[in-house]
Design a protein around this motif. Structure first.
Motif, PDB file in Angstrom:
ATOM      1  N   ALA A 185       0.889  -1.174  -0.082  1.00  0.00           N
ATOM      2  CA  ALA A 185      -0.110  -0.104  -0.079  1.00  0.00           C
ATOM      3  C   ALA A 185       0.829   1.343  -0.008  1.00  0.00           C
ATOM      4  N   GLU A 186       0.267   2.544  -0.397  1.00  0.00           N
ATOM      5  CA  GLU A 186       0.969   3.458  -0.643  1.00  0.00           C
ATOM      6  C   GLU A 186       0.755   4.461   0.823  1.00  0.00           C
ATOM      7  N   SER A 187      -0.050   4.048   1.483  1.00  0.00           N
ATOM      8  CA  SER A 187      -0.362   5.011   2.901  1.00  0.00           C
ATOM      9  C   SER A 187      -1.158   3.942   3.779  1.00  0.00           C
ATOM     10  N   ARG A 188      -1.356   4.415   5.152  1.00  0.00           N
ATOM     11  CA  ARG A 188      -1.942   3.476   6.253  1.00  0.00           C
ATOM     12  C   ARG A 188      -3.458   3.240   5.995  1.00  0.00           C
ATOM     13  N   GLN A 189      -4.126   4.314   5.490  1.00  0.00           N
ATOM     14  CA  GLN A 189      -5.388   4.279   5.037  1.00  0.00           C
ATOM     15  C   GLN A 189      -5.703   3.091   3.960  1.00  0.00           C
ATOM     16  N   ARG A 190      -4.762   3.248   2.842  1.00  0.00           N
ATOM     17  CA  ARG A 190      -4.875   2.174   1.847  1.00  0.00           C
ATOM     18  C   ARG A 190      -4.893   0.722   2.310  1.00  0.00           C
ATOM     19  N   ALA A 191      -3.792   0.607   3.289  1.00  0.00           N
ATOM     20  CA  ALA A 191      -3.446  -0.606   4.162  1.00  0.00           C
ATOM     21  C   ALA A 191      -4.607  -1.108   4.711  1.00  0.00           C
ATOM     22  N   VAL A 192      -5.387  -0.192   5.296  1.00  0.00           N
ATOM     23  CA  VAL A 192      -6.863  -0.551   6.020  1.00  0.00           C
ATOM     24  C   VAL A 192      -7.618  -0.978   5.084  1.00  0.00           C
ATOM     25  N   THR A 193      -7.626  -0.465   3.936  1.00  0.00           N
ATOM     26  CA  THR A 193      -8.948  -0.900   3.036  1.00  0.00           C
ATOM     27  C   THR A 193      -8.410  -2.101   2.279  1.00  0.00           C
ATOM     28  N   ILE A 194      -7.252  -2.468   1.982  1.00  0.00           N
ATOM     29  CA  ILE A 194      -6.685  -3.620   1.332  1.00  0.00           C
ATOM     30  C   ILE A 194      -6.811  -4.924   2.678  1.00  0.00           C
ATOM     31  N   ALA A 195      -6.552  -4.440   3.805  1.00  0.00           N
ATOM     32  CA  ALA A 195      -6.871  -5.547   4.855  1.00  0.00           C
ATOM     33  C   ALA A 195      -8.217  -5.938   4.929  1.00  0.00           C
ATOM     34  N   GLU A 196      -9.021  -4.792   4.874  1.00  0.00           N
ATOM     35  CA  GLU A 196     -10.357  -5.193   4.923  1.00  0.00           C
ATOM     36  C   GLU A 196     -10.994  -5.985   3.914  1.00  0.00           C
ATOM     37  N   GLU A 197     -10.760  -5.845   2.676  1.00  0.00           N
ATOM     38  CA  GLU A 197     -11.077  -6.264   1.590  1.00  0.00           C
ATOM     39  C   GLU A 197     -10.736  -7.782   1.565  1.00  0.00           C
ATOM     40  N   LYS A 198      -9.683  -8.178   2.089  1.00  0.00           N
ATOM     41  CA  LYS A 198      -8.945  -9.568   2.043  1.00  0.00           C
ATOM     42  C   LYS A 198      -9.755 -10.001   3.519  1.00  0.00           C
ATOM     43  N   GLY A 199     -10.322  -9.450   4.467  1.00  0.00           N
ATOM     44  CA  GLY A 199     -11.052 -10.280   5.379  1.00  0.00           C
ATOM     45  C   GLY A 199      -9.952 -10.228   6.549  1.00  0.00           C
ATOM     46  N   TRP A 200      -8.891  -9.623   6.642  1.00  0.00           N
ATOM     47  CA  TRP A 200      -8.001  -9.508   7.645  1.00  0.00           C
ATOM     48  C   TRP A 200      -8.107  -8.716   8.605  1.00  0.00           C
ATOM     49  N   LEU A 201      -9.092  -7.736   8.671  1.00  0.00           N
ATOM     50  CA  LEU A 201      -9.423  -6.835   9.967  1.00  0.00           C
ATOM     51  C   LEU A 201     -10.815  -7.117  10.500  1.00  0.00           C
TER      52      LEU A 201
END
Length: 201
Positions: A185-201
């Motif tokens: 990811a390029e930012s912490r917010q984008r990292a949150v979005t990616i982790a959510e989409e993959k079901g890791w949060l």
């Protein structure tokens, strides 16, 4: 008669679902609600046979609502109806033991057929999503990194997290930086979005 509750935050779509399902002689729509909290109250009041739940709703999302229903031991069948073909969401839905997971762009006949099938004890997943069940990606995040992203999602700053977890700001930044790097990811917010989409949060 199959008694149904529809929980969908888009008013037009909620009304369309209700109108089309009411054409079926063996269906009765007992409640139409715009958010998860009202859905929970309607489920407790009406004790439906089937709950059609959108995933992304205000107050309580569809996945949290499914978990609440299971925890309470309520017998209703749960069907997620969503725009999102995300493996993480599907995996969370399967973990919550939902009976159906359909995309909103499916023909209405598919939804009607799926409702009847889950009432017979079957589990129904949109064909486009079925393959995702066999492509479960390994979570690269450590427990601490996951915690950092979860707190970031709640709107906490590096300073807030540092105080809450009794860690130095540098340690918090290191964990977040590691999580961002692992997720590409390029930012912490984008990292949150990616982790959510993959079901890791």
């Amino acid at each position: 008669m199959i008694r149904i509750i529809i929980a969908e935050d888009q008013k037009m779509l909620r009304g369309a679902f209700a109108s089309l399902l009411k054409f079926e002689d063996d269906f009765e729509v007992v409640a139409e609600v715009p958010d998860g909290q009202q859905a929970w109250e309607a489920i407790l009041e009406h004790k439906p046979d089937v709950c059609l739940l959108d995933i992304e709703m205000p107050h309580i999302n569809g996945l949290e609502l499914a978990e609440n229903i299971r925890r309470a031991g309520l017998p209703c069948k749960i069907m997620m109806v969503t725009t999102f073909a995300r493996p993480g969401y599907l995996q969370k839905a399967m973990d919550a033991q939902v009976e159906g997971y359909l995309l909103k762009d499916e023909p209405i006949d598919c939804l009607i057929g799926a409702i009847r099938r889950v009432m017979k004890g079957e589990r129904v997943v949109s064909t486009d999503l079925a393959a995702a069940l066999f492509m479960k990606e390994e979570n690269p995040l450590s427990e601490r990194e996951t915690e950092m992203l979860r707190l970031t999602r709640e709107g906490m700053t590096t300073g807030d997290i540092s105080k809450a977890l009794f860690l130095t700001r540098g340690t918090v930044r290191n964990y977040l930086s590691s999580a961002i790097q692992k997720l590409g990811a390029e930012s912490r917010q984008r990292a949150v979005t990616i982790a959510e989409e993959k079901g890791w949060l």
